[in-house]
Design an enzyme around this catalytic site. Structure first.
Site, PDB file in Angstrom:
ATOM      1  N   LYS A 179      -2.531 -10.239  -1.761  1.00 11.41           N
ATOM      2  CA  LYS A 179      -2.169 -11.108  -2.890  1.00 11.41           C
ATOM      3  C   LYS A 179      -0.695 -10.933  -3.267  1.00 11.41           C
ATOM      4  CE  LYS A 179      -5.275  -9.391  -5.710  1.00 11.41           C
ATOM      5  NZ  LYS A 179      -5.980  -8.330  -4.963  1.00 11.41           N
ATOM      6  N   ARG A 233     -12.100   1.048  -6.195  1.00 10.06           N
ATOM      7  CA  ARG A 233     -11.488  -0.257  -6.493  1.00 10.06           C
ATOM      8  C   ARG A 233     -12.243  -1.373  -5.764  1.00 10.06           C
ATOM      9  NH1 ARG A 233      -5.555   1.109  -4.796  1.00 10.06           N
ATOM     10  NH2 ARG A 233      -5.165  -1.109  -5.100  1.00 10.06           N
ATOM     11  N   ARG A 241      -9.999 -11.180 -13.096  1.00  7.20           N
ATOM     12  CA  ARG A 241     -10.808 -10.253 -12.309  1.00  7.20           C
ATOM     13  C   ARG A 241     -12.231 -10.139 -12.833  1.00  7.20           C
ATOM     14  NH1 ARG A 241      -6.111  -7.213 -10.069  1.00  7.20           N
ATOM     15  NH2 ARG A 241      -6.837  -5.807  -8.463  1.00  7.20           N
ATOM     16  N   ARG A 251       2.276   4.734  -5.391  1.00  6.87           N
ATOM     17  CA  ARG A 251       1.190   4.321  -6.290  1.00  6.87           C
ATOM     18  C   ARG A 251       0.041   5.303  -6.198  1.00  6.87           C
ATOM     19  NH1 ARG A 251      -0.199  -2.018  -6.113  1.00  6.87           N
ATOM     20  NH2 ARG A 251      -2.188  -1.137  -6.790  1.00  6.87           N
ATOM     21  N   ARG A 311      -0.045   1.767   2.505  1.00  8.97           N
ATOM     22  CA  ARG A 311       0.918   1.491   1.429  1.00  8.97           C
ATOM     23  C   ARG A 311       1.142   2.748   0.588  1.00  8.97           C
ATOM     24  NH1 ARG A 311      -0.225  -3.321  -2.734  1.00  8.97           N
ATOM     25  NH2 ARG A 311      -1.897  -1.945  -3.391  1.00  8.97           N
TER      26      ARG A 311
HETATM   27  P1  B4P Z   1      -1.465  -6.458  -1.203  1.00 13.61           P
HETATM   28  O1  B4P Z   1      -2.741  -6.842  -0.573  1.00 13.61           O
HETATM   29  O2  B4P Z   1      -0.388  -7.462  -1.317  1.00 13.61           O
HETATM   30  O3  B4P Z   1      -1.931  -5.835  -2.551  1.00 13.61           O
HETATM   31  P2  B4P Z   1      -2.709  -6.570  -3.728  1.00 13.61           P
HETATM   32  O4  B4P Z   1      -3.955  -7.229  -3.239  1.00 13.61           O
HETATM   33  O5  B4P Z   1      -1.732  -7.435  -4.437  1.00 13.61           O
HETATM   34  O6  B4P Z   1      -2.963  -5.342  -4.634  1.00 13.61           O
HETATM   35  P3  B4P Z   1      -4.102  -4.712  -5.523  1.00 13.61           P
HETATM   36  O7  B4P Z   1      -5.239  -5.646  -5.744  1.00 13.61           O
HETATM   37  O8  B4P Z   1      -4.361  -3.409  -4.906  1.00 13.61           O
HETATM   38  O9  B4P Z   1      -3.391  -4.335  -6.836  1.00 13.61           O
HETATM   39  P4  B4P Z   1      -3.179  -4.890  -8.301  1.00 13.61           P
HETATM   40  O10 B4P Z   1      -1.763  -4.578  -8.564  1.00 13.61           O
HETATM   41  O11 B4P Z   1      -3.605  -6.301  -8.496  1.00 13.61           O
HETATM   42  O12 B4P Z   1      -0.879  -5.272  -0.390  1.00 13.61           O
HETATM   43  C1  B4P Z   1      -1.635  -4.256   0.181  1.00 13.61           C
HETATM   44  C2  B4P Z   1      -0.970  -3.710   1.431  1.00 13.61           C
HETATM   45  O13 B4P Z   1      -1.340  -4.523   2.528  1.00 13.61           O
HETATM   46  C3  B4P Z   1       0.571  -3.708   1.408  1.00 13.61           C
HETATM   47  O14 B4P Z   1       1.014  -2.493   1.915  1.00 13.61           O
HETATM   48  C4  B4P Z   1       0.951  -4.857   2.315  1.00 13.61           C
HETATM   49  O15 B4P Z   1       2.169  -4.622   2.965  1.00 13.61           O
HETATM   50  C5  B4P Z   1      -0.197  -4.876   3.297  1.00 13.61           C
HETATM   51  N1  B4P Z   1      -0.438  -6.194   3.864  1.00 13.61           N
HETATM   52  C6  B4P Z   1      -0.421  -7.371   3.193  1.00 13.61           C
HETATM   53  N2  B4P Z   1      -0.688  -8.386   4.034  1.00 13.61           N
HETATM   54  C7  B4P Z   1      -0.913  -7.823   5.278  1.00 13.61           C
HETATM   55  C8  B4P Z   1      -1.238  -8.342   6.574  1.00 13.61           C
HETATM   56  N3  B4P Z   1      -1.402  -9.654   6.785  1.00 13.61           N
HETATM   57  N4  B4P Z   1      -1.403  -7.469   7.588  1.00 13.61           N
HETATM   58  C9  B4P Z   1      -1.218  -6.142   7.396  1.00 13.61           C
HETATM   59  N5  B4P Z   1      -0.898  -5.591   6.213  1.00 13.61           N
HETATM   60  C10 B4P Z   1      -0.742  -6.423   5.157  1.00 13.61           C
HETATM   61  O16 B4P Z   1      -4.164  -3.986  -9.197  1.00 13.61           O
HETATM   62  C11 B4P Z   1      -4.027  -2.586  -9.362  1.00 13.61           C
HETATM   63  C12 B4P Z   1      -4.943  -2.079 -10.481  1.00 13.61           C
HETATM   64  O17 B4P Z   1      -4.529  -2.644 -11.760  1.00 13.61           O
HETATM   65  C13 B4P Z   1      -6.424  -2.436 -10.386  1.00 13.61           C
HETATM   66  O18 B4P Z   1      -7.158  -1.528  -9.576  1.00 13.61           O
HETATM   67  C14 B4P Z   1      -6.866  -2.368 -11.874  1.00 13.61           C
HETATM   68  O19 B4P Z   1      -7.094  -1.047 -12.297  1.00 13.61           O
HETATM   69  C15 B4P Z   1      -5.640  -2.891 -12.627  1.00 13.61           C
HETATM   70  N6  B4P Z   1      -5.721  -4.346 -12.899  1.00 13.61           N
HETATM   71  C16 B4P Z   1      -4.884  -5.303 -12.384  1.00 13.61           C
HETATM   72  N7  B4P Z   1      -5.233  -6.528 -12.823  1.00 13.61           N
HETATM   73  C17 B4P Z   1      -6.313  -6.363 -13.635  1.00 13.61           C
HETATM   74  C18 B4P Z   1      -7.156  -7.264 -14.355  1.00 13.61           C
HETATM   75  N8  B4P Z   1      -6.949  -8.589 -14.331  1.00 13.61           N
HETATM   76  N9  B4P Z   1      -8.193  -6.747 -15.073  1.00 13.61           N
HETATM   77  C19 B4P Z   1      -8.420  -5.430 -15.111  1.00 13.61           C
HETATM   78  N10 B4P Z   1      -7.664  -4.518 -14.441  1.00 13.61           N
HETATM   79  C20 B4P Z   1      -6.625  -4.971 -13.702  1.00 13.61           C
END
Ligand code: B4P
Length: 194
Positions: free
Chosen positions: A14, A146, A89, A134, A128
């Site tokens: 994302k 998670r 979420r 993180r 990551r």
């Molecule tokens: P991404 O996949 O981009 O990470 P994300 O989904 O955005 O992150 P996440 O869901 O973990 O975190 P968030 O900040 O929302 O990247 C992951 C890795 O994959 C990276 O290293 C990237 O380089 C790699 N990658 C990406 N695409 C790839 C591909 N095609 N091939 C290979 N590798 C690839 O949330 C963090 C925390 O915040 C949650 O656990 C929760 O506690 C809290 N939170 C956030 N929003 C909330 C909400 N709305 N309600 C309640 N709690 C919330």
């Protein structure tokens, strides 16, 4: 105004795809994860309360993230569209978002849901964690928590938007460029139709 939700489990890409999509379409990126990490970095009371929850891999309470998102929307009156990343979420967050957008005379155009296997999610997040600093990415138990939170509370959000026929599933495995192409095709077909 064109508003979209980038949806999917933790590590589904994302954040990665959001950066590219906002550059292409000039949307305002609203990531609750980034907003929360910003609160933590600034050592605000909200950030201090959120950190211990995030470190366990759990979701921060709805009222906290909804209030945070409401302020973020109010702070961006000039935006010509929003990309919501990591929000909503829970169903309560989805209902709150609908209300907030209705008050602004707009709505969600599409929910793009990235599909990635659990094995690949764990691999990406641990990877990551090696460089991101993180704390929620370094421990496999927290990563599993998670993913479990996602299955328990977040996956149902797709059903909420399915009622309005707004969900499109996109394969989230493969190269970042190929996934970006799939996402832009979906967006372009809706922007043209709008
Ligand atoms: P991404 O996949 O981009 O990470 P994300 O989904 O955005 O992150 P996440 O869901 O973990 O975190 P968030 O900040 O929302 O990247 C992951 C890795 O994959 C990276 O290293 C990237 O380089 C790699 N990658 C990406 N695409 C790839 C591909 N095609 N091939 C290979 N590798 C690839 O949330 C963090 C925390 O915040 C949650 O656990 C929760 O506690 C809290 N939170 C956030 N929003 C909330 C909400 N709305 N309600 C309640 N709690 C919330």
């Amino acid at each position: 105004m064109f508003n979209l939700i980038l949806f999917g489990p933790p590590g589904s890409g994302k954040g990665t795809q959001s950066e590219r999509l906002i550059a292409k379409y000039g949307l305002k990126h609203l990531s609750t994860g980034d907003l929360l990490r910003n609160e933590i970095a600034n050592q605000t009371p909200l950030g201090q309360a959120a950190k211990s929850i995030m470190d366990k891999g759990q979701l921060v309470p709805d009222e906290v993230v909804i209030e945070m998102m409401s302020s973020a929307l109010d702070n961006n009156p000039q935006a010509n569209g929003f990309l919501f990343d990591g929000f909503p979420r829970t169903n309560a967050q989805a209902e709150a978002l609908d209300k907030l957008l209705t008050q602004k005379g707009t709505s969600i155009a599409v929910v793009l849901a990235l599909q990635v296997s659990e094995k690949e999610l764990v691999k990406r997040l641990l990877n990551r964690g090696l460089t991101s600093g993180r704390s929620d990415d370094t421990n496999e138990e927290v990563i599993s928590a998670r993913i479990a939170e996602y299955e328990k509370k977040t996956a149902a959000v797709a059903d909420y938007y399915k009622k309005y026929d707004k969900v499109v599933y996109v394969k989230g495995e493969g190269s970042v460029d190929d996934i970006f192409d799939l996402l832009t095709k979906e967006i372009d077909s809706r922007k043209t139709a709008a």
